[in-house]
Write an enzyme that holds these catalytic residues in place. Structure first.
Site, PDB file in Angstrom:
ATOM      1  N   GLU A   1     -50.441  27.513  47.362  1.00  0.00           N
ATOM      2  CA  GLU A   1     -50.639  26.398  48.278  1.00  0.00           C
ATOM      3  C   GLU A   1     -51.071  25.186  47.471  1.00  0.00           C
ATOM      4  OE1 GLU A   1     -52.375  28.213  52.446  1.00  0.00           O
ATOM      5  OE2 GLU A   1     -53.805  27.892  50.813  1.00  0.00           O
ATOM      6  N   ILE A   2     -50.477  24.056  47.763  1.00  0.00           N
ATOM      7  CA  ILE A   2     -51.007  22.765  47.310  1.00  0.00           C
ATOM      8  C   ILE A   2     -51.223  21.987  48.599  1.00  0.00           C
ATOM      9  CG2 ILE A   2     -50.656  20.720  45.893  1.00  0.00           C
ATOM     10  CD1 ILE A   2     -48.618  22.278  44.257  1.00  0.00           C
TER      11      ILE A   2
END
Length: 276
Positions: free
Chosen positions: A188-189
């Site tokens: 995840e970013i």
């Protein structure tokens, strides 16, 4: 991560664990990165099974999952991790000074040069969530998650974004059922201010009160996916197509010109989301 991206940008690393890291771990990790490193212990109440859970009921359900061969079906620690990542990591004291994060798990691989700063991309384009792989969840682990979500929405319709990503989560025009699609959240970013928002916090607290992290095996991947899919606008969700990534047993390998431009070293034929 360091070779593919952070040797250029030197963003700090934050390691979190439910017990203190050893001096050996701290020395080794700090020596192999190019930036500041911080190490934190997760607060007890953020990690362990809360007191309101009926342990006899939870144990019986775990045992049933084991009999049925559900992956991690008997693990309490896995459930602790899913609950922590769903609703607590962004509350940790070490993360309060940050808005954006890139989740990195042990043993993952990054295959391409990442020359464009993804944090700047999120900020400049008003994105709140970025992913590389999406897939289906195991239905047996989330049997009541969607019904619980619908109950929350019925009580709190003001939180649903007008131009949301319901079409990713449900094959029904009215969202009657969950199609089990989710973003694989080991990558995840994203924007922690979204998780800290009133809409998502109220949603997580509602889910937590129902006990499904322990009575079933609700994962942070479907919880995050449903949260961002309903409470953010769909154009605030971004597929980081150029980032080659592997978490066993699946990987995303960029194709064609993107593979060449990124100097990727993954095999394009081994790609979860595309088969030539």
């Amino acid at each position: 991560m360091e070779y593919s991206f952070n040797h250029q940008y030197h963003y700090p690393y934050v390691f979190l664990n439910d017990e203190p890291f050893t001096d050996e771990f701290k020395e080794w990790t700090s020596n192999v990165v190019s930036s500041k490193v911080e190490y934190g212990v997760i607060p007890h109440d953020h990690w362990y099974q809360p007191d309101h859970i009926d342990e006899d009921k939870a144990r019986a359900n775990r045992e049933a999952m084991v009999r049925n061969g559900v992956i991690y079906g008997g693990s309490v620690s896995y459930r602790n991790m899913c609950r922590f990542n769903s609703g607590f990591f962004f509350r940790h004291n070490l993360l309060q000074k940050y808005r954006y994060y890139w989740r990195v798990e042990p043993g993952v691989e990054f295959f391409c040069d990442v020359d464009e700063d993804p944090f700047v991309f999120l900020q400049e384009n008003d994105k709140v969530y970025g992913f590389t792989i999406s897939m289906y969840e195991y239905e047996s682990t989330v049997q009541t998650l969607w019904e619980t979500t619908k109950e929350f929405i019925k009580e709190n319709p003001q939180y649903v974004a007008k131009d949301n990503a319901l079409g990713f989560l449900s094959d029904d025009a009215d969202g009657e059922s969950y199609n089990l699609c989710h973003f694989w959240s080991n990558f995840e970013i994203a924007d922690m201010d979204f998780w800290r928002s009133e809409a998502y916090m109220k949603y997580f607290e509602y889910l937590d009160s129902k006990g499904g992290f322990y009575y079933e095996r609700w994962g942070d991947a479907p919880v995050h996916s449903i949260g961002v899919g309903l409470f953010a606008q769909k154009d605030q969700i971004h597929f980081f197509k150029p980032i080659g990534y592997r978490h066993e047993p699946f990987q995303h390998c960029p194709q064609g010109d993107i593979h060449r431009k990124g100097k990727c070293w993954c095999d394009q034929r081994d790609n979860f989301d595309y088969q030539p």
